[in-house]
Design an enzyme around this catalytic site. Structure first.
Site, PDB file in Angstrom:
ATOM      1  CG  HIS A 121      -4.739  -4.968   1.701  1.00  0.00           C
ATOM      2  ND1 HIS A 121      -4.968  -3.606   1.754  1.00  0.00           N
ATOM      3  CD2 HIS A 121      -5.530  -5.520   2.666  1.00  0.00           C
ATOM      4  CE1 HIS A 121      -5.854  -3.358   2.722  1.00  0.00           C
ATOM      5  NE2 HIS A 121      -6.211  -4.502   3.286  1.00  0.00           N
ATOM      6  CD  GLU A 146      -3.018  -0.976   0.217  1.00  0.00           C
ATOM      7  OE1 GLU A 146      -3.142   0.110  -0.375  1.00  0.00           O
ATOM      8  OE2 GLU A 146      -3.736  -1.975  -0.014  1.00  0.00           O
TER       9      GLU A 146
HETATM   10  N1  PCA Z   1      -8.403  -7.159   6.120  1.00  0.00           N
HETATM   11  C1  PCA Z   1      -9.296  -6.108   6.547  1.00  0.00           C
HETATM   12  C2  PCA Z   1      -9.125  -6.031   8.042  1.00  0.00           C
HETATM   13  C3  PCA Z   1      -8.462  -7.297   8.449  1.00  0.00           C
HETATM   14  C4  PCA Z   1      -7.946  -7.867   7.192  1.00  0.00           C
HETATM   15  O1  PCA Z   1      -7.228  -8.864   7.077  1.00  0.00           O
HETATM   16  C5  PCA Z   1      -9.113  -4.791   5.802  1.00  0.00           C
HETATM   17  O2  PCA Z   1      -8.665  -4.830   4.634  1.00  0.00           O
HETATM   18  O3  PCA Z   1      -9.382  -3.732   6.342  1.00  0.00           O
END
Ligand code: PCA
Length: 215
Positions: free
Chosen positions: A168, A81
């Protein structure tokens, strides 16, 4: 000099029985690779509490680098990110039933913080190892963005040389048996996160390379 990298992963949320972020980082816990030592901690998918637990984990491990990891179901790539924004705006309740709408994370904080990780270098190194990866320009407005923002705010206020950021990751294959969503194997995700930890430990600056998006 040996560098310590703290990786965090979340517990399952949103009806899932696993969270690939915790499944992956726990496999790297205690690993020594080149001149880095990796530690992993689990974080609850709960606004505010997530960051309180992260701060305790930072105090415990005194890492040089912190990379928080979370599930972004539906994404086909590993996605470092670029930016954390100062807002909580939940679409589903967190694991404590909280569903904040348009609430500032830190009243005394800036609108956003940049990642301190070399995100394009990480993407490049992942791709060179055959791992699907791209830069993401939004961590959303749920608990992941919250934790990312609070991490950067904590580092900013502590004026330490620690560097932090967020990645992510997609679903695991077993999470998608009844969904038309992409996934990456646990092995691939673990390999990608090891590359991210090493790249962040070995490089403070990023490369200048195409990696933006049109929308
Ligand atoms: N993904 C969520 C919160 C916990 C996770 O693994 C998110 O993208 O906010």
């Amino acid at each position: 000099m040996k560098k310590k990298v703290l990786l965090t992963g979340f517990d399952p949320f949103g009806g899932e029985s696993v969270n690939p972020s915790w499944e992956a980082v726990k496999r790297l816990n205690g690993e020594r690779v080149e001149d880095i030592l990796i530690a992993a901690e689990q974080i609850p998918t709960v606004f505010h509490q997530s960051a309180d637990i992260l701060e305790k984990a930072i105090d415990k491990h005194c890492p040089d680098i912190v990379i928080c990891v979370g599930q972004a179901g539906g994404r086909p790539h590993m996605t470092p990110e670029r930016i954390a924004i100062n807002i909580d705006d939940a679409r589903i309740p967190d694991n404590d039933g909280q569903e904040p709408i348009d609430e500032q994370i830190a009243a005394d904080g800036p609108a956003a913080y940049w990642s301190a990780l070399p995100i394009k270098r990480i993407v490049k190194n992942m791709k060179e190892s055959g791992i699907p990866a791209s830069v993401s320009n939004s961590a959303g407005t749920f608990v992941c963005n919250h934790l990312f923002y609070r991490l950067m705010h904590y580092i900013d206020r502590s004026s330490s040389s620690m560097r932090g950021g967020f990645i992510h990751i997609p679903f695991l294959p077993e999470q998608t048996v009844d969904k038309k969503e992409p996934s990456l194997s646990l092995e691939t995700i673990v390999k990608g996160l090891r590359i991210a930890a090493l790249t962040a430990a070995n490089h403070e600056t990023d490369i200048r390379e195409t990696g933006g998006s049109l929308s």
